[in-house]
Design a protein around this motif. Sequence first.
Motif, PDB file in Angstrom:
ATOM      1  N   PHE A   1      41.759  39.434  42.184  1.00  5.56           N
ATOM      2  CA  PHE A   1      40.511  39.705  41.785  1.00  5.56           C
ATOM      3  C   PHE A   1      40.104  38.537  40.589  1.00  5.56           C
TER       4      PHE A   1
ATOM      5  N   SER B   1      41.198  50.147  43.305  1.00  6.73           N
ATOM      6  CA  SER B   1      40.616  51.478  43.177  1.00  6.73           C
ATOM      7  C   SER B   1      41.436  52.483  43.808  1.00  6.73           C
TER       8      SER B   1
ATOM      9  N   TYR C   1      30.774  41.730  48.527  1.00  9.31           N
ATOM     10  CA  TYR C   1      31.719  42.416  47.694  1.00  9.31           C
ATOM     11  C   TYR C   1      31.787  43.811  48.098  1.00  9.31           C
TER      12      TYR C   1
ATOM     13  N   ASN D   1      35.678  38.221  33.528  1.00 12.29           N
ATOM     14  CA  ASN D   1      36.814  39.019  34.137  1.00 12.29           C
ATOM     15  C   ASN D   1      38.296  38.375  33.801  1.00 12.29           C
TER      16      ASN D   1
ATOM     17  N   VAL E   1      36.230  47.256  38.637  1.00  9.77           N
ATOM     18  CA  VAL E   1      35.887  47.530  39.955  1.00  9.77           C
ATOM     19  C   VAL E   1      34.426  47.648  39.851  1.00  9.77           C
TER      20      VAL E   1
ATOM     21  N   SER F   1      41.050  49.028  34.972  1.00 12.26           N
ATOM     22  CA  SER F   1      40.979  48.221  36.210  1.00 12.26           C
ATOM     23  C   SER F   1      39.758  48.619  36.964  1.00 12.26           C
TER      24      SER F   1
ATOM     25  N   LEU G   1      35.004  45.555  50.078  1.00  9.69           N
ATOM     26  CA  LEU G   1      35.940  46.370  49.405  1.00  9.69           C
ATOM     27  C   LEU G   1      35.947  47.987  50.116  1.00  9.69           C
TER      28      LEU G   1
ATOM     29  N   ALA H   1      39.766  43.912  44.584  1.00  9.73           N
ATOM     30  CA  ALA H   1      39.191  45.054  44.121  1.00  9.73           C
ATOM     31  C   ALA H   1      39.807  46.104  45.104  1.00  9.73           C
TER      32      ALA H   1
ATOM     33  N   GLN I   1      36.839  38.865  45.953  1.00  8.88           N
ATOM     34  CA  GLN I   1      36.971  39.736  44.795  1.00  8.88           C
ATOM     35  C   GLN I   1      36.893  40.802  45.727  1.00  8.88           C
TER      36      GLN I   1
ATOM     37  N   ASP J   1      31.783  45.474  38.625  1.00 10.93           N
ATOM     38  CA  ASP J   1      31.278  44.144  39.481  1.00 10.93           C
ATOM     39  C   ASP J   1      30.685  44.422  40.492  1.00 10.93           C
TER      40      ASP J   1
END
Length: 467
Positions: A94, A125, A63, A180, A31, A27, A67, A121, A117, A34
């Motif tokens: 996502f 993380s 993005y 993805n 992240v 995963s 994030l 994400a 997205q 992308d």
Amino acid sequence: MTTAILAAQPALSARRRWTVLAVCALSMFLVGLDTTIVNVGLPEIGRGLGVDTRSLEWVVDSYTVVLASLLIASGALADRFGRRRVFRTGLVVFGLSSLACAVAPSLGFLVAARAAQGVGASMLSPVALAIVVNAMPDPQERARAIGVWASVFGLSMAAGPVTGGALIAAFGWRSVFWINAPVVIGALVLVAVFVPESRGQRARPLDLPGQLLLTLALCAAVAVLIEGPRIGWSSPLALAGYALVVAAAAGFARVERRSSDPLMDLGLFRRAPFATAVLGAVAVFVALNTSLLLNTLYLQHARGWTPLATGAATLPMALGAALCAPWSGALVGRLGPRRPLLLAGGFTAAGGLCLVELGRDTSVLLLLLAYLLIGVGFGFANAPITNTAVAGLPPSRAGVAGAITSTARQVGSAVGIAVAGGLVAGVDPDGLAGASRPGWLLVTACGLFLFAVARASGPGPRPTAGR
């Protein structure tokens, strides 16, 4: 990343623990990938949607800004509602937003889908690392696992342009989002089978005022950087943007100081090593993303390279990051953070200096050498920066320190894209090399700043095996 004490969980077998790590690392690879995979496809996206370079910066920064804004809040949600549940929700968001990006009919739709997205994400993380830490109670095993996790993230950031170039050459720019979907489906199955549920023993309340002000400050700052060259740096609209950034940042600081359970522990910034480590994280990712975007636009617009060739040119960068990230972790464990930080700063600055006189016919060998040096610097940087940020803190504060550092990395990514795009937006291909030279000076300055981070980190005592 969570600040709560981990709830007691049944012991997992060694094989199951490392399987959990593999699932979480997958995963994290998504992240990181992308964050940079879209860079090499920006010219193709622009041609496909009929938009210019400045507008395209929002495809990347929508993005990274979202994030960065939501990383800490997502960790708190995971503590409250369950880490596996939030992790799976993040994968679903996502994946669905990736499909929306793949079918985007316009720039506005694509930017909105990229922001979605970023929401997904943000649930991957910090939660992935909390899951790994929870699954591995032994400190030595946990340290090795975190080293692997950090190496995978660094590799994904550097590998993005290579992967994107290959996909675009074979299937077009929309393929960087289609790819993805199968990865997310596989990750969802693996999470359901192998990843145990866990929560923090104390569910942290959500700091909604702090979250809104943080998001507003970051979005306004990036918007000014992106739109400044177009609207004029001293125009009334730009001045209003500056005022909004200052007001939102001041309001955020005021709310956080008064909160009994703040989103961000501002008291950590009183520690010089922590404050410089956060700025170092910003600098490293400014350097990386400035390099990637300038490389993409220069090679494709000024020299007429294909996306595949442009992505292949960053292979030395990916190789340097992949080889030096685990080496850096080992050096931090044996010698402390100072030496890896000095190496990171030296290599990054050297890579930037290679291209400060960039021209349209600059030797390909010099380009590849510069990308290799920057990749090596990036590989050496991440482990000692994280170590410097959390060193000497109790577990209850180390989690937030790590989360702030992760946020700083994404802020650096957004700023790097905004600055690089602003330098070359509207410049014709013949003038692009000259216009990008200040960007390479910025990369050099970011490398030199890591020397200050190294000095603030101190030589560090030699860690024991248990540590």
